[in-house]
Design a protein around this motif. Sequence first.
Motif, PDB file in Angstrom:
ATOM      1  N   SER A 145       0.837  -1.214   0.000  1.00 31.64           N
ATOM      2  CA  SER A 145       0.000   0.000   0.000  1.00 31.64           C
ATOM      3  C   SER A 145       0.865   1.254   0.000  1.00 31.64           C
ATOM      4  CB  SER A 145      -0.945  -0.006   1.206  1.00 31.64           C
ATOM      5  OG  SER A 145      -1.815  -1.104   1.145  1.00 31.64           O
ATOM      6  N   ILE A 146       1.765   1.335  -0.982  1.00 29.13           N
ATOM      7  CA  ILE A 146       2.606   2.522  -1.147  1.00 29.13           C
ATOM      8  C   ILE A 146       2.507   2.973  -2.593  1.00 29.13           C
ATOM      9  CG2 ILE A 146       4.183   1.713   0.646  1.00 29.13           C
ATOM     10  CD1 ILE A 146       6.260   1.220  -1.594  1.00 29.13           C
ATOM     11  N   GLY A 147       2.809   4.233  -2.817  1.00 26.22           N
ATOM     12  CA  GLY A 147       2.806   4.706  -4.195  1.00 26.22           C
ATOM     13  C   GLY A 147       2.775   6.209  -4.305  1.00 26.22           C
ATOM     14  N   ARG A 148       2.213   6.650  -5.432  1.00 24.42           N
ATOM     15  CA  ARG A 148       2.122   8.071  -5.735  1.00 24.42           C
ATOM     16  C   ARG A 148       0.667   8.443  -5.925  1.00 24.42           C
ATOM     17  NH1 ARG A 148       6.982  10.250  -6.664  1.00 24.42           N
ATOM     18  NH2 ARG A 148       8.684   8.782  -6.892  1.00 24.42           N
ATOM     19  N   LEU A 174      -8.637   1.600   6.062  1.00 21.25           N
ATOM     20  CA  LEU A 174      -7.519   1.772   5.132  1.00 21.25           C
ATOM     21  C   LEU A 174      -8.033   1.960   3.703  1.00 21.25           C
ATOM     22  CD1 LEU A 174      -4.495   1.886   4.546  1.00 21.25           C
ATOM     23  CD2 LEU A 174      -4.549  -0.602   4.279  1.00 21.25           C
ATOM     24  N   ALA A 175      -9.009   1.170   3.310  1.00 20.99           N
ATOM     25  CA  ALA A 175      -9.576   1.303   1.954  1.00 20.99           C
ATOM     26  C   ALA A 175     -10.152   2.702   1.754  1.00 20.99           C
ATOM     27  CB  ALA A 175     -10.639   0.237   1.715  1.00 20.99           C
ATOM     28  N   LYS A 176     -10.817   3.228   2.774  1.00 18.10           N
ATOM     29  CA  LYS A 176     -11.386   4.581   2.693  1.00 18.10           C
ATOM     30  C   LYS A 176     -10.273   5.627   2.555  1.00 18.10           C
ATOM     31  CE  LYS A 176     -12.813   7.109   6.216  1.00 18.10           C
ATOM     32  NZ  LYS A 176     -13.428   7.461   7.470  1.00 18.10           N
ATOM     33  N   LEU A 177      -9.210   5.491   3.333  1.00 18.86           N
ATOM     34  CA  LEU A 177      -8.095   6.435   3.242  1.00 18.86           C
ATOM     35  C   LEU A 177      -7.452   6.396   1.858  1.00 18.86           C
ATOM     36  CD1 LEU A 177      -6.309   5.908   6.682  1.00 18.86           C
ATOM     37  CD2 LEU A 177      -7.719   7.849   5.980  1.00 18.86           C
ATOM     38  N   LEU A 178      -7.226   5.204   1.348  1.00 20.20           N
ATOM     39  CA  LEU A 178      -6.591   5.085   0.036  1.00 20.20           C
ATOM     40  C   LEU A 178      -7.482   5.652  -1.070  1.00 20.20           C
ATOM     41  CD1 LEU A 178      -4.953   1.571   0.444  1.00 20.20           C
ATOM     42  CD2 LEU A 178      -3.786   3.797   0.413  1.00 20.20           C
ATOM     43  N   ARG A 179      -8.790   5.430  -0.971  1.00 20.38           N
ATOM     44  CA  ARG A 179      -9.710   5.988  -1.982  1.00 20.38           C
ATOM     45  C   ARG A 179      -9.700   7.512  -1.967  1.00 20.38           C
ATOM     46  NH1 ARG A 179     -13.138   1.920  -0.154  1.00 20.38           N
ATOM     47  NH2 ARG A 179     -14.341   3.430   1.046  1.00 20.38           N
ATOM     48  N   SER A 180      -9.325   8.117  -0.843  1.00 14.73           N
ATOM     49  CA  SER A 180      -9.316   9.585  -0.742  1.00 14.73           C
ATOM     50  C   SER A 180      -8.133  10.215  -1.472  1.00 14.73           C
ATOM     51  CB  SER A 180      -9.298  10.017   0.727  1.00 14.73           C
ATOM     52  OG  SER A 180      -8.011   9.832   1.302  1.00 14.73           O
ATOM     53  N   LEU A 206       2.482   6.226   1.932  1.00 18.89           N
ATOM     54  CA  LEU A 206       2.894   4.971   2.534  1.00 18.89           C
ATOM     55  C   LEU A 206       1.800   4.616   3.529  1.00 18.89           C
ATOM     56  CD1 LEU A 206       6.430   4.274   3.990  1.00 18.89           C
ATOM     57  CD2 LEU A 206       4.377   3.456   5.083  1.00 18.89           C
ATOM     58  N   ALA A 207       1.124   3.496   3.321  1.00 19.44           N
ATOM     59  CA  ALA A 207       0.007   3.112   4.180  1.00 19.44           C
ATOM     60  C   ALA A 207       0.194   1.682   4.662  1.00 19.44           C
ATOM     61  CB  ALA A 207      -1.306   3.251   3.421  1.00 19.44           C
ATOM     62  N   TYR A 260      -0.042   2.484  -7.365  1.00 16.58           N
ATOM     63  CA  TYR A 260       0.846   1.726  -6.486  1.00 16.58           C
ATOM     64  C   TYR A 260       2.167   1.504  -7.208  1.00 16.58           C
ATOM     65  CZ  TYR A 260      -3.384   1.145  -3.846  1.00 16.58           C
ATOM     66  OH  TYR A 260      -4.522   1.403  -3.125  1.00 16.58           O
ATOM     67  N   THR A 261       3.244   1.996  -6.581  1.00 20.35           N
ATOM     68  CA  THR A 261       4.564   1.938  -7.205  1.00 20.35           C
ATOM     69  C   THR A 261       5.634   2.187  -6.143  1.00 20.35           C
ATOM     70  OG1 THR A 261       5.886   2.784  -9.046  1.00 20.35           O
ATOM     71  CG2 THR A 261       4.576   4.405  -7.823  1.00 20.35           C
ATOM     72  N   HIS A 262       6.886   2.093  -6.547  1.00 22.03           N
ATOM     73  CA  HIS A 262       8.010   2.378  -5.647  1.00 22.03           C
ATOM     74  C   HIS A 262       7.950   3.846  -5.225  1.00 22.03           C
ATOM     75  CE1 HIS A 262       9.386  -1.419  -7.088  1.00 22.03           C
ATOM     76  NE2 HIS A 262       9.859  -0.969  -8.244  1.00 22.03           N
ATOM     77  N   ILE A 263       8.433   4.108  -4.016  1.00 19.04           N
ATOM     78  CA  ILE A 263       8.526   5.480  -3.525  1.00 19.04           C
ATOM     79  C   ILE A 263       9.934   5.723  -2.986  1.00 19.04           C
ATOM     80  CG2 ILE A 263       6.067   5.642  -3.001  1.00 19.04           C
ATOM     81  CD1 ILE A 263       6.781   5.282  -0.010  1.00 19.04           C
TER      82      ILE A 263
END
Length: 158
Positions: free
Chosen positions: A19-22, A97-103, A29-30, A109-112
């Motif tokens: 659960s990381i990305g841009r 977590l799903a709610k936070l990511l949807r926001s 980072l989650a 999802y990719t390298h950071i």
Amino acid sequence: MAVPEVIPIAYVPRSHTESIGRYADGQFLASITYAFPEGFRPDEGWEEQKRLYTVLHTFDAEGHYRDSEIWCAGTWAEQQRAPIGDDSVLGRARIHLAKLLRSLPRRSYTHIAVRPFQVTVDGVRFGLVIRDSEGESWAELYPDRLEFAEPWDGRYVT
């Protein structure tokens, strides 16, 4: 080799870094993680001290820390009393977590690559902290305890 200013973290599906990305405003980072407060001593009642957190850290495009949303879903003891379903501690954490990511607009999802940071919530340390011991240096993600080190390719050890 010295710890770089910006620490790469590799995106690996179905792992601690899934659960990381841009997103439109930078990087994220989650995670969902159990943690004890700093200074915790194992004894009677540890089940009430072990808490499950949903964590979302955000960073700008250059990896500078912006903010964290850290939410406690409940304790290990609560999870053991009701281990299955959306009302379980783990179920609540996954939904949050799903709610936070949807926001996060335009999330991918990719390298950071982020700079060290830390914040304390409920007596628990969260962050990417530089550690040193016996001439070795590494970056450690708290409270997950993932270690990033040479060759600084984003892979971690637990």
